[in-house]
Structures are given as structure tokens and as C-alpha cells.
Design a protein around this motif. Structure first.
Motif, mmCIF file in Angstrom:
data_model
loop_
_atom_site.group_PDB
_atom_site.id
_atom_site.type_symbol
_atom_site.label_atom_id
_atom_site.label_comp_id
_atom_site.label_asym_id
_atom_site.label_seq_id
_atom_site.Cartn_x
_atom_site.Cartn_y
_atom_site.Cartn_z
ATOM 1 N N VAL A 55 5.079 10.165 2.034
ATOM 2 C CA VAL A 55 4.705 8.975 1.272
ATOM 3 C C VAL A 55 4.792 7.820 2.264
ATOM 4 O O VAL A 55 5.877 7.476 2.733
ATOM 5 C CB VAL A 55 5.647 8.745 0.069
ATOM 6 N N VAL A 56 3.637 7.263 2.603
ATOM 7 C CA VAL A 56 3.561 6.196 3.591
ATOM 8 C C VAL A 56 3.384 4.872 2.846
ATOM 9 O O VAL A 56 2.460 4.725 2.053
ATOM 10 C CB VAL A 56 2.393 6.421 4.577
ATOM 11 N N ARG A 57 4.298 3.939 3.098
ATOM 12 C CA ARG A 57 4.245 2.630 2.451
ATOM 13 C C ARG A 57 4.015 1.567 3.507
ATOM 14 O O ARG A 57 4.596 1.620 4.594
ATOM 15 C CB ARG A 57 5.556 2.321 1.745
ATOM 16 N N CYS A 58 3.154 0.604 3.203
ATOM 17 C CA CYS A 58 2.979 -0.547 4.085
ATOM 18 C C CYS A 58 2.977 -1.791 3.202
ATOM 19 O O CYS A 58 2.429 -1.782 2.106
ATOM 20 C CB CYS A 58 1.705 -0.441 4.912
ATOM 21 N N TRP A 59 3.632 -2.838 3.677
ATOM 22 C CA TRP A 59 3.766 -4.047 2.880
ATOM 23 C C TRP A 59 3.912 -5.255 3.782
ATOM 24 O O TRP A 59 4.234 -5.132 4.954
ATOM 25 C CB TRP A 59 4.979 -3.941 1.957
ATOM 26 N N GLY A 60 3.641 -6.414 3.213
ATOM 27 C CA GLY A 60 3.787 -7.655 3.959
ATOM 28 C C GLY A 60 2.965 -8.764 3.342
ATOM 29 O O GLY A 60 2.409 -8.647 2.254
ATOM 30 N N ARG A 61 2.884 -9.856 4.063
ATOM 31 C CA ARG A 61 2.095 -10.992 3.629
ATOM 32 C C ARG A 61 0.621 -10.716 3.946
ATOM 33 O O ARG A 61 0.303 -10.175 5.009
ATOM 34 C CB ARG A 61 2.575 -12.252 4.337
ATOM 35 N N ILE A 62 -0.258 -11.062 3.024
ATOM 36 C CA ILE A 62 -1.686 -10.861 3.240
ATOM 37 C C ILE A 62 -2.116 -11.631 4.490
ATOM 38 O O ILE A 62 -1.762 -12.794 4.658
ATOM 39 C CB ILE A 62 -2.491 -11.303 2.006
ATOM 40 N N GLY A 63 -2.835 -10.971 5.362
ATOM 41 C CA GLY A 63 -3.279 -11.576 6.613
ATOM 42 C C GLY A 63 -2.430 -11.175 7.803
ATOM 43 O O GLY A 63 -2.761 -11.500 8.935
ATOM 44 N N GLY A 74 0.828 -1.201 0.000
ATOM 45 C CA GLY A 74 0.000 0.000 0.000
ATOM 46 C C GLY A 74 0.860 1.247 0.000
ATOM 47 O O GLY A 74 1.888 1.296 0.673
ATOM 48 N N ILE A 75 0.445 2.243 -0.774
ATOM 49 C CA ILE A 75 1.154 3.525 -0.832
ATOM 50 C C ILE A 75 0.119 4.632 -0.660
ATOM 51 O O ILE A 75 -0.924 4.607 -1.304
ATOM 52 C CB ILE A 75 1.870 3.725 -2.189
ATOM 53 N N ALA A 76 0.414 5.581 0.207
ATOM 54 C CA ALA A 76 -0.512 6.693 0.435
ATOM 55 C C ALA A 76 0.259 7.991 0.614
ATOM 56 O O ALA A 76 1.383 7.996 1.129
ATOM 57 C CB ALA A 76 -1.360 6.432 1.668
ATOM 58 N N LEU A 77 -0.349 9.089 0.176
ATOM 59 C CA LEU A 77 0.197 10.423 0.406
ATOM 60 C C LEU A 77 -0.563 11.048 1.562
ATOM 61 O O LEU A 77 -1.795 11.045 1.575
ATOM 62 C CB LEU A 77 0.031 11.295 -0.836
ATOM 63 N N GLN A 78 0.186 11.584 2.534
ATOM 64 C CA GLN A 78 -0.452 12.210 3.693
ATOM 65 C C GLN A 78 0.267 13.507 4.024
ATOM 66 O O GLN A 78 1.496 13.528 4.094
ATOM 67 C CB GLN A 78 -0.396 11.284 4.905
ATOM 68 N N PRO A 79 -0.487 14.586 4.229
ATOM 69 C CA PRO A 79 0.156 15.841 4.632
ATOM 70 C C PRO A 79 0.667 15.737 6.069
ATOM 71 O O PRO A 79 0.092 15.027 6.900
ATOM 72 C CB PRO A 79 -0.963 16.871 4.518
ATOM 73 N N THR A 80 1.775 16.414 6.341
ATOM 74 C CA THR A 80 2.319 16.442 7.700
ATOM 75 C C THR A 80 1.914 17.752 8.376
ATOM 76 O O THR A 80 1.364 18.656 7.740
ATOM 77 C CB THR A 80 3.852 16.333 7.691
ATOM 78 N N ARG A 86 4.677 -4.238 7.543
ATOM 79 C CA ARG A 86 5.599 -3.189 7.978
ATOM 80 C C ARG A 86 5.155 -1.859 7.397
ATOM 81 O O ARG A 86 4.487 -1.811 6.374
ATOM 82 C CB ARG A 86 7.011 -3.492 7.498
ATOM 83 N N VAL A 87 5.606 -0.774 8.037
ATOM 84 C CA VAL A 87 5.228 0.565 7.597
ATOM 85 C C VAL A 87 6.476 1.438 7.570
ATOM 86 O O VAL A 87 7.322 1.361 8.457
ATOM 87 C CB VAL A 87 4.180 1.201 8.540
ATOM 88 N N MET A 88 6.562 2.274 6.525
ATOM 89 C CA MET A 88 7.670 3.216 6.412
ATOM 90 C C MET A 88 7.134 4.503 5.797
ATOM 91 O O MET A 88 6.303 4.457 4.885
ATOM 92 C CB MET A 88 8.767 2.641 5.522
ATOM 93 N N ALA A 89 7.595 5.635 6.297
ATOM 94 C CA ALA A 89 7.165 6.932 5.764
ATOM 95 C C ALA A 89 8.390 7.777 5.429
ATOM 96 O O ALA A 89 9.353 7.821 6.199
ATOM 97 C CB ALA A 89 6.297 7.666 6.771
ATOM 98 N N ILE A 90 8.336 8.429 4.275
ATOM 99 C CA ILE A 90 9.386 9.349 3.850
ATOM 100 C C ILE A 90 8.702 10.673 3.531
ATOM 101 O O ILE A 90 7.703 10.710 2.814
ATOM 102 C CB ILE A 90 10.129 8.823 2.612
#
Length: 83
Positions: free
Chosen positions: A38-46, A25-31, A50-54
């Protein structure tokens, strides 16, 4: 403010023969400081995954980063959840 048509993207890659079921998942969020993250979340379905923001100084750079990430993931076989 973010003035892009694409501010959120959900991708999946499911390959039953390899026992692979992943999400990205990728999302844009104002600070609070006027930047855009740019907030990214990824992993195995279920799983929670993990989450990372730049953060980027303006929305244009953040939209470019989102597009670059989307292209990279699509080359690796990820598709949107509605395809």
C-alpha cells in the motif's frame, strides 16, 4: 495478483479560508516477492510530497488497509478529485 476494483485513489482537501490545499494518494502495487504494498503519497498541492509504503502478505489485507485509510481521510474532509 490484485483483484480489487479500487487499486488507486486520489484525494484532495482544499480550504481557501485556511490556506489549505493538500493531496493524498493511495495505491496498491504488487511486490517482487508476491506481497502487496500500500503506497501512500501526501503533501501540499504543487509539491512533491512524501511517500510511504507498507507491505502486506496478501491482497485482501492490503485492500482492507486501503479502505481504512480512505475512510479516515474522508472523515477529515478529503474528497476525490472528480467530486
Amino acid at each position: 495478483m490484485i483483484e480489487s476494483d479500487k487499486t488507486h485513489l486520489d484525494l484532495v482537501r482544499i480550504v481557501p479560508s485556511e490556506n489549505m490545499a493538500r493531496f493524498y494518494g493511495i495505491a496498491l502495487q504488487p511486490t517482487l516477492f508476491g506481497e502487496v504494498a500500500v503506497v501512500r503519497c501526501w503533501g501540499r498541492i504543487g509539491t512533491r510530497g512524501r511517500v510511504m509504503a507498507i507491505t502486506y502478505p496478501d491482497a485482501e489485507q492490503a485492500v482492507d488497509a486501503l479502505a481504512k485509510l480512505e475512510n479516515m481521510k474522508r472523515r477529515r474532509g478529503y474528497v476525490t478529485t472528480d467530486e
